[in-house]
Design a protein around this motif. Structure first.
Motif, PDB file in Angstrom:
ATOM      1  N   GLY A  99      50.307  52.591  48.811  1.00 19.97           N
ATOM      2  CA  GLY A  99      50.766  51.224  49.032  1.00 19.97           C
ATOM      3  C   GLY A  99      50.234  50.218  48.033  1.00 19.97           C
ATOM      4  N   TYR A 100      49.452  50.678  47.057  1.00 21.68           N
ATOM      5  CA  TYR A 100      48.816  49.741  46.129  1.00 21.68           C
ATOM      6  C   TYR A 100      49.779  49.270  45.049  1.00 21.68           C
ATOM      7  N   ARG A 101      49.694  47.991  44.720  1.00 19.18           N
ATOM      8  CA  ARG A 101      50.433  47.425  43.599  1.00 19.18           C
ATOM      9  C   ARG A 101      49.456  46.637  42.733  1.00 19.18           C
ATOM     10  N   ALA A 102      49.435  46.929  41.452  1.00 16.95           N
ATOM     11  CA  ALA A 102      48.530  46.237  40.535  1.00 16.95           C
ATOM     12  C   ALA A 102      48.926  44.771  40.404  1.00 16.95           C
ATOM     13  N   PRO A 103      48.002  43.911  39.989  1.00 20.06           N
ATOM     14  CA  PRO A 103      48.362  42.506  39.775  1.00 20.06           C
ATOM     15  C   PRO A 103      49.456  42.368  38.723  1.00 20.06           C
ATOM     16  N   ARG A 104      50.199  41.282  38.815  1.00 17.37           N
ATOM     17  CA  ARG A 104      51.100  40.957  37.718  1.00 17.37           C
ATOM     18  C   ARG A 104      50.257  40.653  36.491  1.00 17.37           C
ATOM     19  N   PHE A 105      50.812  40.908  35.322  1.00 20.43           N
ATOM     20  CA  PHE A 105      50.005  40.876  34.105  1.00 20.43           C
ATOM     21  C   PHE A 105      49.252  39.560  33.948  1.00 20.43           C
ATOM     22  N   PHE A 126      45.784  39.137  35.959  1.00 23.23           N
ATOM     23  CA  PHE A 126      44.620  40.012  35.777  1.00 23.23           C
ATOM     24  C   PHE A 126      43.347  39.209  35.521  1.00 23.23           C
ATOM     25  N   ILE A 127      42.250  39.653  36.133  1.00 27.78           N
ATOM     26  CA  ILE A 127      40.895  39.209  35.802  1.00 27.78           C
ATOM     27  C   ILE A 127      40.090  40.494  35.614  1.00 27.78           C
ATOM     28  N   LEU A 146      33.266  39.938  43.973  1.00 27.07           N
ATOM     29  CA  LEU A 146      33.184  39.027  42.831  1.00 27.07           C
ATOM     30  C   LEU A 146      34.525  38.358  42.569  1.00 27.07           C
ATOM     31  N   GLY A 147      35.600  39.019  42.956  1.00 26.46           N
ATOM     32  CA  GLY A 147      36.922  38.437  42.795  1.00 26.46           C
ATOM     33  C   GLY A 147      37.713  38.983  41.632  1.00 26.46           C
ATOM     34  N   VAL A 148      37.113  39.858  40.822  1.00 27.39           N
ATOM     35  CA  VAL A 148      37.889  40.473  39.750  1.00 27.39           C
ATOM     36  C   VAL A 148      38.903  41.425  40.378  1.00 27.39           C
ATOM     37  N   ASN A 149      40.063  41.559  39.763  1.00 25.89           N
ATOM     38  CA  ASN A 149      41.080  42.452  40.317  1.00 25.89           C
ATOM     39  C   ASN A 149      41.391  43.624  39.403  1.00 25.89           C
ATOM     40  N   ALA A 150      40.546  43.833  38.378  1.00 23.70           N
ATOM     41  CA  ALA A 150      40.709  44.984  37.497  1.00 23.70           C
ATOM     42  C   ALA A 150      39.360  45.338  36.884  1.00 23.70           C
ATOM     43  N   ILE A 151      39.079  46.631  36.798  1.00 21.35           N
ATOM     44  CA  ILE A 151      37.916  47.096  36.048  1.00 21.35           C
ATOM     45  C   ILE A 151      38.393  47.816  34.811  1.00 21.35           C
ATOM     46  N   GLN A 152      37.592  47.716  33.749  1.00 19.09           N
ATOM     47  CA  GLN A 152      37.921  48.380  32.489  1.00 19.09           C
ATOM     48  C   GLN A 152      36.672  49.100  31.979  1.00 19.09           C
ATOM     49  N   PRO A 153      36.468  50.350  32.404  1.00 21.33           N
ATOM     50  CA  PRO A 153      35.321  51.088  31.879  1.00 21.33           C
ATOM     51  C   PRO A 153      35.508  51.430  30.411  1.00 21.33           C
ATOM     52  N   ALA A 164      40.712  28.770  31.451  1.00 16.10           N
ATOM     53  CA  ALA A 164      41.601  28.704  30.293  1.00 16.10           C
ATOM     54  C   ALA A 164      42.835  29.565  30.513  1.00 16.10           C
ATOM     55  N   PRO A 165      43.933  29.288  29.811  1.00 11.99           N
ATOM     56  CA  PRO A 165      45.067  30.216  29.828  1.00 11.99           C
ATOM     57  C   PRO A 165      44.656  31.568  29.243  1.00 11.99           C
ATOM     58  N   GLY A 166      45.351  32.607  29.652  1.00  9.09           N
ATOM     59  CA  GLY A 166      45.039  33.954  29.174  1.00  9.09           C
ATOM     60  C   GLY A 166      44.499  34.831  30.284  1.00  9.09           C
ATOM     61  N   ILE A 167      44.160  36.062  29.929  1.00  9.87           N
ATOM     62  CA  ILE A 167      43.564  37.012  30.875  1.00  9.87           C
ATOM     63  C   ILE A 167      42.054  36.964  30.699  1.00  9.87           C
TER      64      ILE A 167
END
Length: 570
Positions: A39-45, A48-49, A89-96, A402-405
């Motif tokens: 049921g998971y859906r990733a954030p819209r681009f 992303f945080i 923390l509120g981030v919705n993506a991790i990037q190892p 700021a604008p951006g990811i």
């Protein structure tokens, strides 16, 4: 006859007996892990945080909750003990940093050799140790009313990584994998990807699969060879499909482009977009005409977003200028320029914005390339001073408004001052000090600041929108103010930033509309939280004055020293 057995470059799992590098390539049904994330859906681009970290040094505890990172490297499953942390923390993506097999024990991961197999040092083989992680995994699954796992499900190393991705998804966290398609690590010679050549080290153009150009200790791929192109495209698709990852961060696409890989990379991004269009593709591309990285493949490389350094470098420069003293000149004009959409980018959200990442605050860089963490830049003399704390809040706050990811690097959110390293010899002076969240009030306060502002960004649509108007910059006063809104709806926000060491008790600013504006965020509250001497606007101001700064209304406001304020019309 002497036989020389070599690892299959497509091997999706490696054995431990015999040990690496002469290990076996294992065959296992990829369906042995029972996924729960349907049921998971990733954030819209544009929503992303991103939180970037390194599995080997991020977190590792024993059954008594004691930090084990000085005794061993972190593992994939160690993240399960910490999963609540990025979620809260509120981030919705991790990037190892890269997770594919690399031959040395201490590396960032950019010297990969076995692209389909997860790093063996991040896996667990002992059933007794796996059982402890299994208990944690099942507790987390039960919290989400999901079927539990058995020991057999986690015995395979790849399944341990799948479990982490799965539980991240259940906690609303996307996973972006860092992949290295510009070169392969060459530490063990004729092995794995180098087995395709059978003539390593390749030192001339007779190589079939690599150029004779070195990069970061390995050789650059020969992108004109069909088998090489297919290997790398197959690998990207494999990660997206078998591991359910939500995006790919492509390392040094500039190197790929510079060595004849333009058309290969277009095929790569088109393939991933065809198979999983909701998977974000992020390029690290530092060549001229950087917008080509985020231009569709008719004319460009086809990524969704790209790393940028405009705001990063200009903001770091401004923080450094402010740190030289009360009377020093601080030029905020470049910061203003960095807040706008990068040149020729089709949208502002396509820029990944940071003030720290694994490269620029890496302790093992050559001395002339070494850059301090933001809190040390903010006050090189005292990393816990008010100057350090408040300027670091301004830096992180600007990235999150700021604008951006926005992109946060591990430790930045808790005021970590040590440059990081993946080298165990430096661990005593480079590991993120998580105990600071209990023992160091400044770190605890900064964590609360970052957490609350991250959630504010997720709640207010204007902060992830395209719209921005930087309408006031005053270098002598060290202030900058900008308007954010959501196209077609409004939801207006005004962000006021100061790097002045004194509070302005009556500072007149233009506002986009007349009427009452709520002060929904004040960074000064987070100094000695709750700050008993906070300077602010009592929760709201009334914009009743005449036109100013090209806007229809104005108001006198309080701007705390070294601060970031957010006002909302609604």
């Amino acid at each position: 006859m002497n036989l020389s057995f070599k690892r299959d470059p497509y091997a999706s799992e490696l054995g431990i007996d015999p040990p690496f590098p002469k290990c076996d390539c294992l065959i296992r049904n990829p369906d042995t892990y029972p996924w729960h994330d349907y049921g998971y859906r990733a954030p819209r681009f544009h929503e992303f945080i991103i939180y970037q970290f390194h599995f080997g040094v991020f977190y590792a505890i024993d059954e008594h909750v004691q930090d084990m990172r000085l005794q061993r490297r972190g593992r994939f499953l160690d993240l399960l003990d910490r999963i609540e942390y990025p979620r809260d923390l509120g981030v919705n993506a991790i990037q190892p940093l890269p997770i594919q097999e690399f031959p040395t024990q201490s590396r960032l991961g950019y010297n990969g050799t076995d692209y389909f197999s997860p790093e063996m040092d991040y896996q667990v083989e002992d059933d007794a140790i796996i059982q402890r992680y299994l208990d944690t995994a099942n507790r987390l699954l039960t919290e989400h009313v999901q079927p539990t796992l058995s020991l057999e499900h986690l015995r395979a190393g790849p399944n341990q990584l799948k479990c982490v991705v799965d539980i991240c998804h259940l906690n609303g966290i996307a996973v972006i994998i860092d992949v290295v398609y510009n070169h392969a690590g060459g530490d063990f010679g004729d092995q794995s990807v180098y087995f395709m050549d059978r003539r390593v080290p390749a030192t001339n153009n007779d190589s079939l699969y690599f150029t004779d150009r070195g990069w970061a200790g390995g050789l650059v791929f020969a992108y004109g060879v069909d088998e090489v192109r297919q290997l790398l495209i197959d690998n990207a698709r494999f990660l997206i499909e078998e591991y359910h990852v939500d995006g790919l961060r492509y390392d040094e696409v500039s190197v790929i482009d510079n060595h004849g890989g333009w058309f290969f990379f277009q095929d790569l991004t088109d393939t991933i977009r065809y198979h999983k269009p909701e998977a974000i593709q992020i390029a690290e591309y530092w060549n001229d005409w950087r917008w080509l990285a985020v231009t569709p493949t008719d004319d460009g490389l086809g990524c969704d977003a790209a790393l940028t350094d405009g705001l990063r470098d200009r903001l770091r420069e401004a923080i450094g200028q402010a740190a030289t003293g009360r009377d020093a000149h601080v030029n905020l004009d470049p910061v203003r320029d960095g807040l706008y959409r990068p040149q020729n980018f089709p949208a502002a959200w396509r820029a990944v914005q940071c003030v720290e990442n694994h490269d620029i605050v890496y302790a093992d860089r050559p001395q002339h390339e070494w850059k301090p963490r933001i809190v040390n830049l903010a006050d090189p003399r005292d990393r816990r001073s008010w100057y350090a704390r408040s300027r670091a809040r301004v830096a992180t706050g600007l990235i999150l408004t700021a604008p951006g990811i926005p992109h946060i690097f591990m430790g930045q959110e808790i005021l970590e001052d040590k440059n990081w390293s993946d080298n165990i010899e430096y661990f005593r002076n480079s590991l993120v000090w998580w105990d600071g969240l209990v023992l160091d009030r400044a770190m605890r306060d900064h964590h609360a600041f970052t957490r609350d502002l991250t959630w504010l960004r997720r709640h207010y649509l204007a902060l992830s929108s395209e719209s921005i108007n930087v309408y006031h910059v005053h270098n002598d006063n060290r202030t900058i103010t900008f308007h954010r809104w959501f196209e077609g709806i409004g939801a207006d926000l005004v962000i006021v930033v100061s790097l002045n060491e004194s509070t302005y008790w009556r500072y007149t600013l233009g506002f986009p509309q007349a009427g009452r504006w709520h002060e929904i965020f004040n960074s000064d509250c987070y100094d000695q939280l709750p700050n008993p001497n906070v300077a602010g606007n009592g929760g709201a101001i009334n914009a009743e004055g005449g036109p100013m700064h090209g806007l229809p209304a104005s108001a006198d406001i309080v701007i705390p020293a070294n601060s970031l304020l957010v006002f909302s019309r609604d």
